[in-house]
Design a protein around this motif. Sequence first.
Motif, PDB file in Angstrom:
ATOM      1  N   LYS A  31      44.030  39.263  22.006  1.00 35.68           N
ATOM      2  CA  LYS A  31      45.162  39.281  22.933  1.00 35.68           C
ATOM      3  C   LYS A  31      44.896  38.424  24.171  1.00 35.68           C
ATOM      4  CE  LYS A  31      46.674  43.931  21.654  1.00 35.68           C
ATOM      5  NZ  LYS A  31      46.921  45.295  22.170  1.00 35.68           N
ATOM      6  N   PHE A  32      43.615  38.187  24.457  1.00 31.09           N
ATOM      7  CA  PHE A  32      43.235  37.453  25.661  1.00 31.09           C
ATOM      8  C   PHE A  32      42.814  36.016  25.381  1.00 31.09           C
ATOM      9  CE2 PHE A  32      42.929  41.894  26.629  1.00 31.09           C
ATOM     10  CZ  PHE A  32      43.498  41.972  27.894  1.00 31.09           C
ATOM     11  N   TRP A  63      38.483  46.771  24.165  1.00 27.52           N
ATOM     12  CA  TRP A  63      38.539  46.401  25.568  1.00 27.52           C
ATOM     13  C   TRP A  63      39.546  47.261  26.315  1.00 27.52           C
ATOM     14  CZ3 TRP A  63      38.768  40.333  25.568  1.00 27.52           C
ATOM     15  CH2 TRP A  63      37.468  39.820  25.483  1.00 27.52           C
ATOM     16  N   ARG A  64      39.213  47.590  27.552  1.00 25.17           N
ATOM     17  CA  ARG A  64      40.171  48.187  28.479  1.00 25.17           C
ATOM     18  C   ARG A  64      41.023  47.006  28.956  1.00 25.17           C
ATOM     19  NH1 ARG A  64      38.837  53.294  30.343  1.00 25.17           N
ATOM     20  NH2 ARG A  64      36.729  53.954  29.791  1.00 25.17           N
ATOM     21  N   GLU A  65      42.192  46.894  28.404  1.00 21.44           N
ATOM     22  CA  GLU A  65      42.997  45.700  28.614  1.00 21.44           C
ATOM     23  C   GLU A  65      43.343  45.467  30.076  1.00 21.44           C
ATOM     24  OE1 GLU A  65      46.189  45.490  25.762  1.00 21.44           O
ATOM     25  OE2 GLU A  65      44.785  45.844  24.096  1.00 21.44           O
ATOM     26  N   ASP A  66      43.574  46.517  30.836  1.00 18.28           N
ATOM     27  CA  ASP A  66      43.866  46.352  32.260  1.00 18.28           C
ATOM     28  C   ASP A  66      42.663  45.771  32.997  1.00 18.28           C
ATOM     29  OD1 ASP A  66      42.463  48.769  31.820  1.00 18.28           O
ATOM     30  OD2 ASP A  66      43.389  49.761  33.538  1.00 18.28           O
ATOM     31  N   SER A 105      35.156  48.666  28.202  1.00 19.43           N
ATOM     32  CA  SER A 105      35.597  49.089  26.870  1.00 19.43           C
ATOM     33  C   SER A 105      35.673  50.607  26.810  1.00 19.43           C
ATOM     34  CB  SER A 105      34.625  48.583  25.806  1.00 19.43           C
ATOM     35  OG  SER A 105      34.592  47.166  25.794  1.00 19.43           O
ATOM     36  N   ILE A 155      40.170  43.925  31.728  1.00 22.57           N
ATOM     37  CA  ILE A 155      39.938  42.532  31.306  1.00 22.57           C
ATOM     38  C   ILE A 155      40.984  41.618  31.945  1.00 22.57           C
ATOM     39  CG2 ILE A 155      39.860  40.952  29.340  1.00 22.57           C
ATOM     40  CD1 ILE A 155      37.416  42.825  29.484  1.00 22.57           C
ATOM     41  N   ALA A 156      42.248  42.055  31.959  1.00 19.68           N
ATOM     42  CA  ALA A 156      43.304  41.248  32.572  1.00 19.68           C
ATOM     43  C   ALA A 156      43.007  41.005  34.054  1.00 19.68           C
ATOM     44  CB  ALA A 156      44.659  41.932  32.405  1.00 19.68           C
ATOM     45  N   ASN A 185      40.599  44.018  19.841  1.00 22.12           N
ATOM     46  CA  ASN A 185      41.763  43.606  20.629  1.00 22.12           C
ATOM     47  C   ASN A 185      41.501  42.384  21.511  1.00 22.12           C
ATOM     48  OD1 ASN A 185      40.103  45.044  22.408  1.00 22.12           O
ATOM     49  ND2 ASN A 185      41.819  45.933  23.537  1.00 22.12           N
ATOM     50  N   GLN A 186      40.368  41.735  21.353  1.00 22.88           N
ATOM     51  CA  GLN A 186      40.055  40.595  22.215  1.00 22.88           C
ATOM     52  C   GLN A 186      41.007  39.425  21.987  1.00 22.88           C
ATOM     53  OE1 GLN A 186      35.962  39.965  21.030  1.00 22.88           O
ATOM     54  NE2 GLN A 186      36.497  38.195  19.783  1.00 22.88           N
TER      55      GLN A 186
END
Length: 156
Positions: free
Chosen positions: A79-80, A51-54, A37, A56-57, A76-77
Amino acid sequence: MPKVLITGMSGTGKSTTLQRLGARGHRTVDTDYDGWSHWVTLPDGTSDWVWREDAIAELLAGHTQGTLFVAGCKSNQWKFYPRFDHVVLLSAPVEVMRARISSRTGNDFGKSTSEWEQIVRDHAEIEPLLRESATVEIDTSMPLDEVVHTLEALGA
């Protein structure tokens, strides 16, 4: 391989539950740390810990063995959500959350009056939104072993 998001307000037991799952041999990730994060500035000038989206992805795409339990509560969670098999809301009565926050060590968030007031507001405003998108809700006022057993059953 199952992926389970554990979410909920401060004091509902996310970290404690994650520690117990880890001790039982499960892969766990607590997203409240810098690697997962980071702070961002929103258009209105306020800050948000997201979250650091990259990262988490990559975590979710790379999971290939056993059950993965990820804990966090970030704006932003959502999104996942499609990438998780379950989105589990941990909930507890406000009195239980207050007792846990005031007695915990290693995390001072919620101990100041202003932070506690924010938690109470979030409980009233954010938790209902989390409940709408959760696939499972667990009341963590039950014994920890029961919470953990319920979560393990989701990954079976």
